[in-house]
Design a protein around this motif. Structure first.
Motif, PDB file in Angstrom:
ATOM      1  N   UNK A   1      -4.943  -7.624   4.990  1.00  0.00           N
ATOM      2  CA  UNK A   1      -5.231  -6.984   3.568  1.00  0.00           C
ATOM      3  C   UNK A   1      -4.047  -6.466   2.784  1.00  0.00           C
ATOM      4  N   UNK A   2      -4.272  -6.379   1.553  1.00  0.00           N
ATOM      5  CA  UNK A   2      -2.989  -5.843   0.814  1.00  0.00           C
ATOM      6  C   UNK A   2      -2.565  -4.316   0.729  1.00  0.00           C
ATOM      7  N   UNK A   3      -3.426  -3.689   1.428  1.00  0.00           N
ATOM      8  CA  UNK A   3      -3.058  -2.016   1.608  1.00  0.00           C
ATOM      9  C   UNK A   3      -2.904  -1.548   0.069  1.00  0.00           C
ATOM     10  N   UNK A   4      -3.585  -2.174  -0.758  1.00  0.00           N
ATOM     11  CA  UNK A   4      -3.412  -1.771  -2.181  1.00  0.00           C
ATOM     12  C   UNK A   4      -3.580  -0.174  -2.241  1.00  0.00           C
ATOM     13  N   UNK A   5      -4.722   0.413  -1.686  1.00  0.00           N
ATOM     14  CA  UNK A   5      -4.988   1.665  -2.030  1.00  0.00           C
ATOM     15  C   UNK A   5      -4.116   2.664  -1.229  1.00  0.00           C
ATOM     16  N   UNK A   6      -3.865   2.392   0.091  1.00  0.00           N
ATOM     17  CA  UNK A   6      -3.005   3.315   0.765  1.00  0.00           C
ATOM     18  C   UNK A   6      -1.643   3.299  -0.107  1.00  0.00           C
ATOM     19  N   UNK A   7      -1.035   2.268  -0.365  1.00  0.00           N
ATOM     20  CA  UNK A   7       0.298   2.269  -1.284  1.00  0.00           C
ATOM     21  C   UNK A   7       0.058   3.053  -2.501  1.00  0.00           C
ATOM     22  N   UNK A   8      -0.969   2.878  -3.170  1.00  0.00           N
ATOM     23  CA  UNK A   8      -1.290   3.764  -4.411  1.00  0.00           C
ATOM     24  C   UNK A   8      -1.018   5.146  -4.268  1.00  0.00           C
ATOM     25  N   UNK A   9      -1.836   5.691  -3.081  1.00  0.00           N
ATOM     26  CA  UNK A   9      -1.578   7.003  -2.567  1.00  0.00           C
ATOM     27  C   UNK A   9      -0.021   7.341  -2.546  1.00  0.00           C
ATOM     28  N   UNK A  10       0.773   6.504  -1.817  1.00  0.00           N
ATOM     29  CA  UNK A  10       2.135   6.850  -1.537  1.00  0.00           C
ATOM     30  C   UNK A  10       2.889   6.552  -2.736  1.00  0.00           C
ATOM     31  N   UNK A  11       2.680   5.817  -3.590  1.00  0.00           N
ATOM     32  CA  UNK A  11       3.605   5.359  -4.617  1.00  0.00           C
ATOM     33  C   UNK A  11       3.422   6.587  -5.819  1.00  0.00           C
ATOM     34  N   UNK A  12       2.214   7.280  -5.669  1.00  0.00           N
ATOM     35  CA  UNK A  12       1.945   8.336  -6.844  1.00  0.00           C
ATOM     36  C   UNK A  12       2.812   9.487  -6.054  1.00  0.00           C
ATOM     37  N   UNK A  13       2.740   9.790  -5.026  1.00  0.00           N
ATOM     38  CA  UNK A  13       3.748  10.823  -4.398  1.00  0.00           C
ATOM     39  C   UNK A  13       5.077  10.717  -4.854  1.00  0.00           C
TER      40      UNK A  13
END
Lengths: 289, 289
Positions: free
Chosen positions: B37-49
């Motif tokens: 899967x794209x792991x889009x949601x986890x990446x969004x959390x980390x990118x925001x930090x």
């Protein structure tokens, strides 16, 4: 017990009365959540707070949350792919009324809403560190290493003979774990010492196993009208139970032994007033529903 | 994006590698959670930090938790009583491999385990007050007033023509809400101001709606091999979609408009470095899987 159960029932009705939930989903959630039931788990949370001489206010959101978790587990358990039950508490099961898809979502919604509800103990005066610990314990005792793990093992154990150890594992996780959570959550809110927590965990483990054994006994000897569901379903499903495994007489003496153990732990915990917790232990083996 | 997705994938594999979960249940959970899967949601959390110039350490448990919530929702969504899908990410769906009962329990287990996982952000250095706020937001955005509410409305909307407002409600809750949670959770961990939180919520709402519209477009024009699932399923199910409701051309121009709005909110939020969040917005409409 009745007063506390009514208090929780009223708060649950308020919590579910929100226009922000799509109406069909809301109705399906309310149908099972407000179907009555013993409210044993919420009462355990509140009784533990009282045993420490504390106000029950901060415990009410936690009590409501645990009833939501219990209700979700019943809705999913009753599904055709699981136990395929048509009646619960004298009423048609959730999927019989709302269909399978909505019943699955109503369960998911109640489980998720439980975690939102438990957080509101903070507004009721509980420090955030204690609330966070309770969130974590709820997830742990209700999750794959707890209640869901027990349900999974229970399902796999159908149709095959189990050892007493395997049966104990299932009862521990499927039933006792959530009761352990209730008592621990009340104790954490009350600021119990780690020693008191561990003694109360022993109390709850014992009444939890006793509760399940009494359930197994009632499935053989119970009165369908009082129970609100058909009896004899364990035998029909070839489920291993204590009465089947060790006989009715030994099951009854095991019950008594568990309640004695529970009461010993209560005494050791040196609470301000253990009378309600003691009465709840007695209720568990005396109940006929 | 790839580095962050791999980091989260490894941590998820560790989290699920525990002998305390009954083996069949554990395998069913891992099957869907580790299916890529794209792991889009986890990446969004980390990118925001990172956009706030903060370390991503405390974000990793939150990132793993949101991927568990997303995965549980896919497992339940694919069930025969729901969308009845046989393939997901190029593999048979969970119930096709493990049976319906285990798939239901694996979903329940992942949802519950997500809440345990999010709590461990505390050990990774986040203050308990912030973690508790994140728990509450996860429950709220994923629950009956959020994602589950959207799924329920989506199901009820099958076979009947919807207004653009109804379709927007469904997309908002079914898809955008969890993306909003991801960005808000990263921002809360980073200690964002309330003004920044509200601008980032606007960013996430816009990319969330764009994400769902792109999904609808790919269901018409996509390549099954790249998607890992059959295309054309919306039409088969008579689902209202943006391409069906306003046409392909208008859907594409709406997409661009949403991404512009998202980028405007990003600029207003005055972050230390908004380049990754900007790149993620671009990815959402350029992706072909």
């Amino acid at each position: 017990m009745k007063t506390k159960a009514d208090l929780v029932g009223k708060r649950l009705a308020d919590l579910i009365e929100t226009p922000e939930i799509p109406e069909t989903l809301r109705q399906a959630m309310a149908y099972s959540l407000l179907a009555g039931g013993k409210r044993l788990r919420p009462v355990l949370v509140l009784a533990t707070l009282e045993a420490f001489g504390k106000s029950i206010d901060a415990g009410i959101p936690v009590a409501c949350a645990v009833e939501m978790v219990h209700t979700y587990s019943l809705i999913h358990d009753d599904l055709p792919a699981m136990d395929n039950d048509d009646f619960r508490r004298g009423k048609p099961t959730n999927h019989k009324v709302y269909g399978e898809a909505t019943a699955i979502l109503a369960g998911d919604a109640l489980l998720t809403y439980a975690f939102e509800t438990v957080c509101s103990a903070e507004e009721a005066g509980a420090p955030s560190g204690r609330v966070l610990r309770i969130v974590r314990e709820l997830a742990s005792y209700a999750g794959p290493r707890g209640m869901v793990g027990g349900q999974s093992a229970d399902m796999e154990g159908e149709d095959i003979p189990l050892t007493p150890e395997q049966l104990r594992y299932i009862h521990q996780h499927k039933t006792a774990d959530l009761l352990v959570f209730c008592v621990r959550a009340g104790a954490i809110l009350a600021g119990a010492s780690e020693r008191q927590l561990s003694l109360l965990t022993r109390y709850a483990n014992n009444i939890g196993l006793a509760f399940q054994i009494q359930d197994d006994i009632l499935d053989v000897t119970g009165d369908e009208t009082k129970m609100g569901k058909p009896v004899g379903s364990d035998e029909k499903r070839k489920k291993s139970t204590y009465p089947a495994l060790i006989g009715m007489e030994k099951s009854r003496s095991l019950l008594k032994q568990l309640i004695e153990e529970a009461n010993l732990a209560l005494v050791e915990a040196a609470l301000e007033d253990n009378s309600i917790l003691r009465a709840l232990a007695a209720f568990i083996i005396e109940r006929d529903y």
